[in-house]
Design a protein around this motif. Structure first.
Motif, PDB file in Angstrom:
ATOM      1  N   PRO A 108       0.834  -1.203   0.000  1.00  0.00           N
ATOM      2  CA  PRO A 108       0.000   0.000   0.000  1.00  0.00           C
ATOM      3  C   PRO A 108       0.870   1.254   0.000  1.00  0.00           C
ATOM      4  O   PRO A 108       1.626   1.495   0.941  1.00  0.00           O
ATOM      5  N   ALA A 109       0.787   2.037  -1.057  1.00  0.00           N
ATOM      6  CA  ALA A 109       1.646   3.217  -1.175  1.00  0.00           C
ATOM      7  C   ALA A 109       1.090   4.149  -2.237  1.00  0.00           C
ATOM      8  O   ALA A 109       0.324   3.736  -3.113  1.00  0.00           O
ATOM      9  N   ASN A 110       1.502   5.393  -2.155  1.00  0.00           N
ATOM     10  CA  ASN A 110       1.131   6.390  -3.157  1.00  0.00           C
ATOM     11  C   ASN A 110       2.337   6.631  -4.060  1.00  0.00           C
ATOM     12  O   ASN A 110       3.301   7.274  -3.648  1.00  0.00           O
ATOM     13  N   ASN A 143      15.613  18.195  -3.429  1.00  0.00           N
ATOM     14  CA  ASN A 143      15.882  17.248  -4.519  1.00  0.00           C
ATOM     15  C   ASN A 143      14.884  16.100  -4.414  1.00  0.00           C
ATOM     16  O   ASN A 143      15.244  14.969  -4.098  1.00  0.00           O
ATOM     17  N   PRO A 144      13.607  16.392  -4.671  1.00  0.00           N
ATOM     18  CA  PRO A 144      12.566  15.386  -4.414  1.00  0.00           C
ATOM     19  C   PRO A 144      12.587  14.231  -5.407  1.00  0.00           C
ATOM     20  O   PRO A 144      12.932  14.395  -6.574  1.00  0.00           O
ATOM     21  N   ILE A 145      12.218  13.072  -4.899  1.00  0.00           N
ATOM     22  CA  ILE A 145      11.978  11.921  -5.769  1.00  0.00           C
ATOM     23  C   ILE A 145      10.664  11.290  -5.329  1.00  0.00           C
ATOM     24  O   ILE A 145      10.423  11.101  -4.130  1.00  0.00           O
ATOM     25  N   ILE A 146       9.809  11.000  -6.296  1.00  0.00           N
ATOM     26  CA  ILE A 146       8.534  10.383  -5.946  1.00  0.00           C
ATOM     27  C   ILE A 146       8.717   8.874  -5.830  1.00  0.00           C
ATOM     28  O   ILE A 146       9.626   8.289  -6.431  1.00  0.00           O
ATOM     29  N   LEU A 147       7.860   8.259  -5.059  1.00  0.00           N
ATOM     30  CA  LEU A 147       8.010   6.842  -4.742  1.00  0.00           C
ATOM     31  C   LEU A 147       7.975   5.969  -5.993  1.00  0.00           C
ATOM     32  O   LEU A 147       8.745   5.012  -6.118  1.00  0.00           O
ATOM     33  N   GLY A 148       7.093   6.300  -6.930  1.00  0.00           N
ATOM     34  CA  GLY A 148       7.002   5.503  -8.152  1.00  0.00           C
ATOM     35  C   GLY A 148       8.310   5.484  -8.925  1.00  0.00           C
ATOM     36  O   GLY A 148       8.735   4.440  -9.435  1.00  0.00           O
ATOM     37  N   ASP A 149       8.966   6.641  -9.022  1.00  0.00           N
ATOM     38  CA  ASP A 149      10.254   6.712  -9.720  1.00  0.00           C
ATOM     39  C   ASP A 149      11.329   5.943  -8.959  1.00  0.00           C
ATOM     40  O   ASP A 149      12.184   5.280  -9.562  1.00  0.00           O
ATOM     41  N   VAL A 201      -0.267  -0.171  -4.596  1.00  0.00           N
ATOM     42  CA  VAL A 201      -1.726  -0.180  -4.685  1.00  0.00           C
ATOM     43  C   VAL A 201      -2.282   0.731  -3.599  1.00  0.00           C
ATOM     44  O   VAL A 201      -1.612   1.030  -2.609  1.00  0.00           O
ATOM     45  N   SER A 202      -3.509   1.174  -3.790  1.00  0.00           N
ATOM     46  CA  SER A 202      -4.148   2.007  -2.774  1.00  0.00           C
ATOM     47  C   SER A 202      -4.436   1.168  -1.535  1.00  0.00           C
ATOM     48  O   SER A 202      -4.512  -0.063  -1.603  1.00  0.00           O
ATOM     49  N   PHE A 209       5.293  -0.109   8.112  1.00  0.00           N
ATOM     50  CA  PHE A 209       5.876   0.913   7.245  1.00  0.00           C
ATOM     51  C   PHE A 209       4.905   1.668   6.339  1.00  0.00           C
ATOM     52  O   PHE A 209       5.291   2.667   5.737  1.00  0.00           O
ATOM     53  N   SER A 210       3.661   1.215   6.194  1.00  0.00           N
ATOM     54  CA  SER A 210       2.800   1.796   5.159  1.00  0.00           C
ATOM     55  C   SER A 210       2.514   3.281   5.377  1.00  0.00           C
ATOM     56  O   SER A 210       2.277   4.016   4.416  1.00  0.00           O
ATOM     57  N   PHE A 211       2.549   3.745   6.627  1.00  0.00           N
ATOM     58  CA  PHE A 211       2.332   5.171   6.883  1.00  0.00           C
ATOM     59  C   PHE A 211       3.364   6.021   6.153  1.00  0.00           C
ATOM     60  O   PHE A 211       3.071   7.123   5.682  1.00  0.00           O
ATOM     61  N   TYR A 212       4.575   5.498   6.028  1.00  0.00           N
ATOM     62  CA  TYR A 212       5.671   6.272   5.452  1.00  0.00           C
ATOM     63  C   TYR A 212       5.740   6.173   3.932  1.00  0.00           C
ATOM     64  O   TYR A 212       6.545   6.861   3.309  1.00  0.00           O
ATOM     65  N   THR A 213       4.908   5.339   3.331  1.00  0.00           N
ATOM     66  CA  THR A 213       4.921   5.210   1.873  1.00  0.00           C
ATOM     67  C   THR A 213       3.763   5.955   1.213  1.00  0.00           C
ATOM     68  O   THR A 213       3.589   5.869  -0.001  1.00  0.00           O
ATOM     69  N   SER A 214       3.003   6.683   2.008  1.00  0.00           N
ATOM     70  CA  SER A 214       1.937   7.534   1.461  1.00  0.00           C
ATOM     71  C   SER A 214       1.963   8.894   2.156  1.00  0.00           C
ATOM     72  O   SER A 214       0.965   9.342   2.733  1.00  0.00           O
ATOM     73  N   PRO A 215       3.107   9.580   2.123  1.00  0.00           N
ATOM     74  CA  PRO A 215       3.231  10.837   2.866  1.00  0.00           C
ATOM     75  C   PRO A 215       2.437  11.974   2.228  1.00  0.00           C
ATOM     76  O   PRO A 215       2.339  12.069   1.006  1.00  0.00           O
TER      77      PRO A 215
END
Length: 516
Positions: A305-307, A349-355, A386-387, A434-440
């Motif tokens: 579960p992540a954004n 220097n942001p990076i999005i999780l998908g990248d 996934v959501s 960890f899921s809290f930290y993958t959808s900030p």
């Protein structure tokens, strides 16, 4: 043009200083200590407070076996072996003490003597387990600050550098600046000086801890009961886990105890392997993101579960260590102020999780044979974000199917543990932790740290670099970090037939948070 006379100098400010560091058995403090030894020879003395362990009774022995023997010192051993030996023999003072105990457990006389031998305190000690038992997390992450402040006062109100975490923001969203954060619960009043009045909260937590200990009939159940209490209280007041909740409390104690004195709070985001120093990719143990990388590498999970569009904030350990050193320098140069610095990458220097996932996944599929400890076989399916609703629905369906299979296996006299069940348990436990930290829904700012960097001389800005713009994410995460994880963090699978035990469901909760 900047006035050279106004530039800050690390060497000048730390020259002749006696630096006390706590937490040197931990990952970050090792990086800090090595950097100070290697690049700030003007320091007069290092005072290391290390508690004894079951294996090693005193600080000196534990330093030799757990710190000096670490690969973090390989560069110094190779390039300046005699210098390193001289520092260890002549410039390091070992104090066998426990920072959670009054007077560090030393007694008044020895505590007074310790106070007379230090000029600045750097507190890196912490319990970095997300789901630590509340009593233990509260002691080390919060209440120990009282003991450190007592030492600071006894030493003549010397500076305290307190390492915290960016994630003290809890459930707050948006732009997270370098200031004290409120509890989203609004249950904790704010003092006129800006910090929050946590003493009533601490008293209430201690009362609840005592009640759990009193009412728990089975001693074996007590750790889990205290862990659940910690999570419950963290959620109640506005934090995801016991670690960040107690670190926030620790910040408030530090601000209260150090009113009118010299306090610098350094907040790292998610600390990962070194970018370049003392060696590119140096890391110790499996950190936050690495638990997911390892699970993917071992075929234990392929979705989470992540954004994928959210900015994930990672920062190399050497940039964090340098940030602490700059904070030390300014605290010594301009005392009697409270400062907060955030060592992070999300705003600069942001990076999005998908990248990030794409970078790691591409590198894993391309180079998996080069990482013999990380991969036991070629990675299979892609890792998918996934959501949360989809994740919960999928996990519910999987659990129903697995329960049916388990029942059938039991009826047939077969063992209950099998690959798909282990994968399910791993995915579930990783998601819980960890899921809290993958959808900030927040971005950490580091404007004040960057301003501090600009006050340094040119050579120090290079030697003690803190700017995350230096990070090439494809190179860092796709090459440096994976190679470091394989080389430094994982055991040789040829020597450790049980290396998969690192991913046993019950072990997931003990993966180092390493958010500071």
């Amino acid at each position: 043009m900047k006035n050279l006379a106004s530039e800050l100098s690390v060497a000048q400010q730390l020259a002749g200083k006696r630096v006390l560091i706590t937490g040197t058995t931990g990952f970050l403090a090792k990086v800090l200590l090595e950097k100070l030894i290697r690049d700030v020879p003007s320091i007069k003395q290092f005072v290391l407070v290390i508690r004894g362990s079951k294996k090693y009774n005193n600080a000196a022995e534990r330093f030799e076996r757990e710190i000096l023997s670490s690969s973090i010192f390989d560069r110094l051993r190779e390039e300046q072996a005699q210098y390193l030996a001289d520092v260890v023999n002549n410039k390091i003072v070992f104090v066998t003490g426990e920072v959670t105990e009054p007077l560090f457990g030393l007694g008044q006389l020895k505590f007074n003597q310790l106070a007379n031998t230090v000029d600045i305190v750097v507190n890196c000690a912490a319990s970095v387990n997300f789901r630590e038992a509340l009593d233990q997390a509260l002691e080390i992450n919060a209440l120990s600050v009282h003991k450190l402040a007592a030492l600071v006062r006894m030493a003549g109100n010397i500076p305290l550098i307190h390492v915290s975490t960016c994630y003290v923001n809890g459930y707050q969203e948006g732009q997270m600046s370098e200031q004290l954060h409120a509890s989203t619960s609004k249950l904790i009043p704010q003092h006129a000086d800006g910090y929050y009045e946590v003493q009533p909260l601490i008293s209430e937590l201690l009362r609840k801890i005592a009640a759990v200990k009193r009412n728990c009939l089975n001693a074996d159940d007590l750790p889990q009961a205290l862990t659940e209490l910690g999570i419950q209280e963290a959620h109640r007041y506005g934090w995801n886990d016991t670690y960040t909740f107690t670190k926030w409390i620790g910040e408030q104690i530090a601000c209260r105890e150090m009113q009118g004195k010299t306090l610098s709070i350094v907040r790292p985001s998610i600390i990962e392997s070194t970018l370049s120093e003392p060696a590119a990719g140096w890391i110790e143990g499996v950190k936050v993101g690495d638990a997911l990388i390892l699970a993917y590498a071992r075929g234990k999970t392929s979705f989470f579960p992540a954004n994928p569009k959210a900015v994930i904030d990672l920062i190399p350990a050497d940039l964090v260590a340098n940030s602490i050193i700059l904070a030390m320098t300014e605290a010594l140069h301009s005392p009697h102020q409270r400062r907060i610095y955030q060592s992070c990458s999300g705003s600069r220097n942001p990076i999005i999780l998908g990248d990030l996932i794409q970078i790691i996944q591409t590198a894993c599929k391309r180079d998996w044979r080069s990482y013999e400890r990380l991969f036991h076989r070629q990675p299979g399916s892609d890792f998918r974000c996934v959501s949360r609703p989809v994740f919960l629905l999928t996990m519910s369906a999987m659990k129903l199917a697995l329960d049916t299979v388990c029942f059938a296996r039991k009826c047939l006299g077969m063992k209950q543990s099998f690959a798909r069940l282990e994968s399910f348990n791993t995915t579930h436990n990783l998601a819980v932790v960890f899921s809290f930290y993958t959808s900030p829904n927040y971005i950490f700012q580091n404007n004040k740290l960057r301003e501090l960097e600009q006050r340094m001389g040119k050579s120090d800005r290079s030697m003690f670099a803190i700017d995350p713009e230096r990070i090439n994410w494809s190179k860092y995460m796709g090459n440096i970090h994976l190679a470091g994880l394989n080389r430094y963090a994982l055991k040789d699978k040829r020597r450790d037939k049980n290396s998969d035990a690192k991913l046993a469901p019950e072990a997931v909760n003990t993966v180092t948070a390493n958010i500071a």
